[in-house]
Design an enzyme around this catalytic site. Structure first.
Site, PDB file in Angstrom:
ATOM      1  N   VAL A  57       0.813  -1.213   0.000  1.00 26.77           N
ATOM      2  CA  VAL A  57       0.000   0.000   0.000  1.00 26.77           C
ATOM      3  C   VAL A  57       0.849   1.266   0.000  1.00 26.77           C
ATOM      4  O   VAL A  57       0.403   2.313  -0.485  1.00 26.77           O
ATOM      5  CB  VAL A  57      -0.999   0.016   1.183  1.00 26.77           C
ATOM      6  CG1 VAL A  57      -1.980  -1.142   1.088  1.00 26.77           C
ATOM      7  CG2 VAL A  57      -0.302  -0.005   2.510  1.00 26.77           C
ATOM      8  N   ASP A  58       2.078   1.220   0.514  1.00 31.06           N
ATOM      9  CA  ASP A  58       2.942   2.398   0.525  1.00 31.06           C
ATOM     10  C   ASP A  58       3.301   2.802  -0.904  1.00 31.06           C
ATOM     11  O   ASP A  58       3.138   3.957  -1.310  1.00 31.06           O
ATOM     12  CB  ASP A  58       4.199   2.105   1.339  1.00 31.06           C
ATOM     13  CG  ASP A  58       4.761   3.349   2.007  1.00 31.06           C
ATOM     14  OD1 ASP A  58       4.162   4.426   1.882  1.00 31.06           O
ATOM     15  OD2 ASP A  58       5.820   3.234   2.664  1.00 31.06           O
TER      16      ASP A  58
END
Length: 657
Positions: free
Chosen positions: A396-397
């Site tokens: 997700v980063d």
């Protein structure tokens, strides 16, 4: 450095000279632009400690696939990074690390270094002084067991039957992080077969043990981090006599399941696209009798070779590669430099960034439900992985940062990609409001206390820095229906603020990184700059600024050293600190002015910056990283942001990064 005449006028009575900032931005923009690949992406070296290159040497001797010339270059690298204490640290100027030192010594002996050479004598003495190889960590003892240096009793019990446990079982691999899952699956097969390395040169390191390994009975012991550690040690002892009597049919079924799990996830990037998993797969295939010319082995070997960084006189092996992350961050820095009244080559940069956007869009994972889907079976894929190819493990980063870049480049042209990323990130939020890197609610803390997890990094729980990026992305998009998701994330961040006013940085060093990440998110999410949470963070950042105007932080802060402190200032961390302060309206503060001056003064005549210390972390206290690109794109981002805010005469940052 800049010429003396430029340096002397960097700070005027009214603050930093804007001309100096403009010159620094132009030079850095050109330097970063030169590093862009022809297809539009950026990729920089990603360096770890001595562990990975040492393991690469050991892998070659396990398989008898030895490249003597390459080994000699790796030897040069290992000797260069040896510490003054005689052993090898986990990061620049770090303290002695026993496990890294055992592996580096073993690798150098494999390469052919004389055990009586001064550097080998110093290393051996330091290892013995710290308890000998018998006190090294689990992964090092596994390497030693593969060479017959220690019995397999030195390794915690990890039966391959773990592969058959369902998701709800306590010891299920689905309760572990992605990196643990991919490392463990092939390792379980190795532990089942207990192979012996080919070791064609017959190299051994019994001289590193204080006691003969055959006589040691206390391989699995503390120090324990909780009472769970003692409980699991007793369980380990109880399982040892049972495991050999597991029915053969069940044992073989578990091995087949492990192979099925692995081969489903194999790709050109290797299993999990991280070195330990990739190396374990190669050893697994050798143990299973798969020949080296089998396409699966060929692909796995080529994936490992793709991690090598070979220079004229030395070489090392990276833990993985970081092209998506580097491209997204480089793109944001280039975009910032080409925006505003002082825009640098806006037309040329736009074309370059459109190529980067196209490259990124091609790598969005839209048709593979990775391991994350075990907790979100109805969620559509939509993320990006860190590496060139790792479809089962997007994070997700990366997804949030790529999404922010695509939105800034062209929200309409990139609309479909952005919306799929938004949908995926919302679906990946954990129940406490935060986000982990790869999984949802991957926080069964007791697992970090099993004997195998002496590194304490078996899990991927939500972290503040990743959560801040997700909030920034969703806030930048500005969908009213996402307010509840954002508010829940903000509540999580507020609850995680340190007493000092800072925030812990899980993936970057450390409290400066975490605090910068959060301040950017709070700003774009609309949290008042006068909020006590913001005020405390600003006060902390300003309190740790150095006399030269810069900031620096030691990786030892993960080990209890003071927050936000290092013996010298560093361009990367100065950029993070100033970006954080500017995000909450401190553009005109003395702290930011001095930070800008520091960055301008530290830039070389080619427009780049230099720093040797490590700036990120894989696993706190265990594994650290040095992103070679950070010192180039983050200072450019900070200087450009300052210039843009000054030229617009506004203290408001419009974007969440």
């Amino acid at each position: 450095m800049l010429k003396e005449s430029s340096v002397s006028k960097t700070l005027s009575r009214h603050g930093i000279d804007v001309t100096v900032v403009e010159q620094a931005v132009k030079a850095s923009h050109a330097a970063l632009g030169r590093r862009q690949k022809g297809d539009g992406h950026w990729v920089f070296e990603l360096e770890a400690d001595a562990t990975i290159p040492s393991e690469y040497v050991l892998l070659g001797h396990f398989l008898d696939r030895i490249d003597t010339a390459l080994e000699q270059k790796i030897g040069v690298y290992l000797r260069r990074i040896q510490g003054d204490h005689g052993g090898w640290p986990l990061y620049q100027d770090g303290r002695f690390d026993l496990s890294a030192s055992v592996k580096a010594y073993f690798a150098l002996k494999m390469i052919g270094d004389d055990v009586d050479a001064p550097h080998m004598r110093r290393a051996r003495a330091a290892i013995l002084q710290h308890g000998g190889a018998e006190r090294s960590n689990v992964f090092t003892r596994i390497q030693l067991a593969l060479y017959g240096e220690v019995p397999w009793d030195a390794v915690p019990v990890m039966p391959v039957e773990l592969m058959l446990l369902p998701r709800k079982a306590f010891f299920s691999i689905w309760n572990m992080s992605y990196w643990s899952r991919t490392v463990i699956a092939p390792l379980l097969i190795l532990a089942a077969y207990k192979p012996l390395a080919l070791n064609p040169r017959g190299v051994h390191v019994q001289e590193l043990f204080k006691r003969p390994p055959a006589r040691i009975k206390d391989w699995i012991r503390g120090p324990y981090r909780s009472v769970w550690g003692r409980v699991f040690t007793y369980l380990d002892k109880a399982l040892r006599p049972i495991v050999p009597h597991i029915p053969r049919s069940l044992h073989e079924k578990a091995i087949r399941e492990a192979v099925r799990f692995i081969e489903k996830r194999l790709s050109g990037g290797g299993l999990g696209a991280i070195y330990p998993s990739m190396a374990n797969v190669l050893m697994m295939y050798r143990v299973l009798g798969v020949p080296d010319d089998d396409p699966r082995v060929v692909q796995a070997w080529e994936a490992v070779q793709g991690l090598l960084v070979e220079k004229e006189d030395e070489a090392y092996c990276q833990p993985c590669v970081s092209p998506v992350w580097d491209t997204a961050l480089s793109g944001l820095a280039m975009l910032e430099a080409s925006s505003g009244a002082g825009a640098v080559q806006p037309a040329e940069t736009k074309a370059a960034l459109e190529k980067a956007a196209a490259w990124l869009r091609d790598r969005q994972i839209l048709d593979v439900k990775g391991d994350w889907a075990i907790n979100a079976p109805d969620l559509r894929p939509g993320g990006w992985a860190f590496q060139y190819e790792n479809d089962y493990y997007p994070d997700v980063d990366d997804t949030a940062v790529v999404g922010m870049l695509l939105h800034r480049i062209d929200p309409e042209k990139n609309r479909v990609a952005i919306e799929r990323a938004r949908e995926w990130i919302i679906g990946m939020q954990s129940s406490n409001g935060g986000w982990g890197a790869f999984d949802i609610d991957n926080d069964l803390e007791a697992l970090n206390h099993i004997p195998f997890s002496d590194h304490g990094a078996l899990l991927d729980p939500p972290t503040v820095d990743v959560s801040a990026r997700c909030i920034s992305f969703l806030s930048q998009l500005g969908h009213p229906e996402d307010i509840g998701v954002i508010r829940k994330g903000l509540d999580y961040i507020r609850s995680e603020q340190e007493e000092s006013g800072s925030w812990f940085g899980r993936w970057g060093t450390n409290y400066i990184y975490g605090t910068w990440s959060v301040l950017c998110a709070l700003n774009i999410a609309g949290v008042s700059h006068d909020d006590p949470m913001v005020q405390r963070a600003v006060a902390w950042l300003e309190s740790v600024q150095n006399e030269d105007g810069g900031w620096g932080e030691d990786c030892a802060s993960y080990e209890g050293a003071p927050q936000g402190v290092y013996k010298t200032s560093l361009p990367t961390q100065t950029a993070w600190a100033t970006l954080g302060l500017m995000a909450v309206g401190r553009r005109d503060s003395e702290a930011v002015q001095r930070g800008m001056a520091y960055l301008a003064q530290q830039q070389d005549e080619q427009g780049e910056w230099h720093e040797a210390p490590y700036n990120a972390v894989g696993f706190p206290k265990v594994f650290y990283l040095r992103y070679h690109g950070y010192k180039q794109f983050f200072p450019l981002m900070a200087l450009s942001r300052y210039r843009n805010l000054t030229s617009s005469n506004s203290g408001q940052v419009e974007f969440g990064f």
